[in-house]
Every structure is written in C-alpha cells, then in structure tokens.
Motif scaffolding. Sequence first.
Motif, PDB file in Angstrom:
ATOM      1  N   UNK A   1      26.636  38.473  33.149  1.00 15.67           N
ATOM      2  CA  UNK A   1      27.364  37.529  33.996  1.00 15.67           C
ATOM      3  C   UNK A   1      28.824  37.444  33.567  1.00 15.67           C
ATOM      4  N   UNK A   2      29.057  37.323  32.287  1.00 21.10           N
ATOM      5  CA  UNK A   2      30.429  37.243  31.783  1.00 21.10           C
ATOM      6  C   UNK A   2      31.200  38.527  32.048  1.00 21.10           C
ATOM      7  N   UNK A   3      30.537  39.665  31.853  1.00 15.18           N
ATOM      8  CA  UNK A   3      31.213  40.945  32.052  1.00 15.18           C
ATOM      9  C   UNK A   3      31.606  41.132  33.521  1.00 15.18           C
ATOM     10  N   UNK A   4      30.708  40.783  34.423  1.00 16.63           N
ATOM     11  CA  UNK A   4      31.026  40.882  35.843  1.00 16.63           C
ATOM     12  C   UNK A   4      32.137  39.910  36.218  1.00 16.63           C
TER      13      UNK A   4
ATOM     14  N   UNK B   1      34.569  38.845  34.444  1.00 18.47           N
ATOM     15  CA  UNK B   1      35.866  39.358  33.984  1.00 18.47           C
ATOM     16  C   UNK B   1      36.402  40.400  34.961  1.00 18.47           C
ATOM     17  N   UNK B   2      35.505  41.229  35.492  1.00 16.99           N
ATOM     18  CA  UNK B   2      35.936  42.223  36.481  1.00 16.99           C
ATOM     19  C   UNK B   2      36.383  41.543  37.765  1.00 16.99           C
ATOM     20  N   UNK B   3      35.628  40.554  38.211  1.00 15.83           N
ATOM     21  CA  UNK B   3      35.990  39.828  39.431  1.00 15.83           C
ATOM     22  C   UNK B   3      37.349  39.157  39.268  1.00 15.83           C
ATOM     23  N   UNK B   4      37.586  38.585  38.121  1.00 15.70           N
ATOM     24  CA  UNK B   4      38.861  37.906  37.868  1.00 15.70           C
ATOM     25  C   UNK B   4      40.027  38.887  37.974  1.00 15.70           C
ATOM     26  N   UNK B   5      39.831  40.100  37.482  1.00 18.47           N
ATOM     27  CA  UNK B   5      40.900  41.095  37.521  1.00 18.47           C
ATOM     28  C   UNK B   5      41.095  41.699  38.919  1.00 18.47           C
ATOM     29  N   UNK B   6      40.058  41.633  39.737  1.00 17.43           N
ATOM     30  CA  UNK B   6      40.127  42.276  41.055  1.00 17.43           C
ATOM     31  C   UNK B   6      40.312  41.291  42.209  1.00 17.43           C
ATOM     32  N   UNK B   7      40.318  40.013  41.922  1.00 22.31           N
ATOM     33  CA  UNK B   7      40.271  39.001  42.984  1.00 22.31           C
ATOM     34  C   UNK B   7      41.493  39.007  43.896  1.00 22.31           C
ATOM     35  N   UNK B   8      42.604  39.531  43.439  1.00 21.41           N
ATOM     36  CA  UNK B   8      43.786  39.567  44.306  1.00 21.41           C
ATOM     37  C   UNK B   8      43.682  40.642  45.375  1.00 21.41           C
ATOM     38  N   UNK B   9      42.818  41.614  45.150  1.00 24.60           N
ATOM     39  CA  UNK B   9      42.709  42.745  46.084  1.00 24.60           C
ATOM     40  C   UNK B   9      41.415  42.760  46.891  1.00 24.60           C
TER      41      UNK B   9
ATOM     42  N   UNK C   1      32.478  45.587  31.470  1.00 22.17           N
ATOM     43  CA  UNK C   1      33.443  45.198  32.498  1.00 22.17           C
ATOM     44  C   UNK C   1      34.156  46.411  33.074  1.00 22.17           C
ATOM     45  N   UNK C   2      34.465  47.383  32.220  1.00 18.34           N
ATOM     46  CA  UNK C   2      35.213  48.557  32.664  1.00 18.34           C
ATOM     47  C   UNK C   2      34.470  49.335  33.744  1.00 18.34           C
ATOM     48  N   UNK C   3      33.148  49.378  33.661  1.00 20.29           N
ATOM     49  CA  UNK C   3      32.395  50.094  34.691  1.00 20.29           C
ATOM     50  C   UNK C   3      32.538  49.395  36.034  1.00 20.29           C
ATOM     51  N   UNK C   4      32.451  48.063  36.027  1.00 23.19           N
ATOM     52  CA  UNK C   4      32.620  47.329  37.276  1.00 23.19           C
ATOM     53  C   UNK C   4      34.028  47.520  37.839  1.00 23.19           C
ATOM     54  N   UNK C   5      35.019  47.545  36.964  1.00 21.50           N
ATOM     55  CA  UNK C   5      36.396  47.736  37.425  1.00 21.50           C
ATOM     56  C   UNK C   5      36.581  49.094  38.084  1.00 21.50           C
ATOM     57  N   UNK C   6      35.814  50.064  37.645  1.00 18.08           N
ATOM     58  CA  UNK C   6      35.897  51.402  38.241  1.00 18.08           C
ATOM     59  C   UNK C   6      35.052  51.515  39.503  1.00 18.08           C
TER      60      UNK C   6
END
Length: 233
Positions: free
Chosen positions: A22-25, A27-35, A200-205
């Motif tokens: 949950x935390x890892x996802x 973090x990815x959502x937080x980094x991607x939320x603007x897009x 988190x990096x996998x979700x970001x990719x």
Amino acid sequence: MKPHLKIDIVSDVVCPWCYIGKRRLEKAVEQLKDDYTFELRYLPFQLSPDTPAEGENTKERLVAKFGSQERYDQILRQVTDVAAGEGLQFKLENQTVSPNTRGLHRLIGFALQQGKQLEMVETLFKAYFEDAVDLTQTETVVQLAEGIGLDAGNVRQILTTDAGAEQLDTQLYQNRLMGVSGVPYYIINDKYAVSGAQPTELFLEALPEIALKAPVQAPAASGEVCDIETGVC
C-alpha cells in the motif's frame, strides 16, 4: 483530460505485505498524480478464513505456519525491516490476537459505499500492525471506524450481523476464479495484473505504459506476497 488509472487491490487486513505494498503504491501515485487521475479500490481476500470468531494467538499461529520459532523470528525481523524502509513502524511482536477478517472486510465494503474505504483500510492496517490493537473486539473496531467519520450504529450492525455477507462471498469467489492465491494483487484498468508488494519504481514504470494502453507484459509475480497455498508470508 488526464489519462485515468483504475487500480483494484486485492488484500487482507492481516497481510503485512499488503500494508507495505500500500505504501509503495501510494508513493508512485503521489509522484504521478499531476499527470494521471487515479481510482483505487480494495477487494477482499482471506488468508485464514478458518480463524475462529474470537481470533487466534498470533505468535502460536505464525510459528505453526512457518514451522519453527527460528523461522518465525527470521521472518518477523525481515518484514519489520522492510516495513521500516517504507516509513512503517511494525510492532508485530506485540500483536497477540489474529482476527478472522470476514467482518472487517464487510466493514471495508461499507466504507466504500460511504466514500471512506481508503481511510478505513489505512486505519485497520495501522491498528493491527503498528498499534497491536485487538481487532476481534467489536467496540474497539467501532471506535476506529468512528474516528474516520463512519456512523457507530451502522458499523456495529455490520460487525454483529451478516450484513454485506452475500456481496463479500461473491467478491471472494470472483477473486478465486481469477486465480488469486497470494496478496497483495493489483488489477489495473480491469486488464493488467501485478502480483506482490512490488517496489515503487516498478509502478512508476508500468502505470504510465498501462495508461497509454501500451501492450505491456504484466510483471512476474516476484514481489513479496502472503500466499494462502504455500503458507509463505
């Protein structure tokens, strides 16, 4: 309009890797939320459906599950260290009661109807893993739910009756049909599956590729899971 990502998360309240995932996802959502826009929903899974209503001794259950005290201590240290790396302060050694999560899943389903599901899931995870709260106690759970704005009377009714049982059974059955045997398990845009508490990096990719409907290959199930078939957690 920003691309939309719907993420269904199959998890159990007593699954440590689900809380870590949950935390890892997040973090990815937080980094991607603007897009991208995100729609997150939690679906139920029971790692130990045969747990009695009064719960079981957590340590005794896990020692039996892992086969030895030594293995229990090793896994406890491992998962606590990984959790700390995600900003979570696990206190599993203080948790004495492992609940049957059926009623808790029905409560999470009710919280979804009230627009409070994410808050309810977070509250239950924190209570169990960080605060060593006994989630078999109805009034304790009622107070937790009240803390996020849910009505105490409605919550008490859910926990003391079979309200929502039919819907829960349907969801549990659907998850089995999909072949889910370990959690966390993520279903993205109703099409792509990711198994385990992936970094988190996998979700970001992966998430941007999925949002663009690229023909991505679902990641292998190499992330850490709690597995109902093998007993590994």
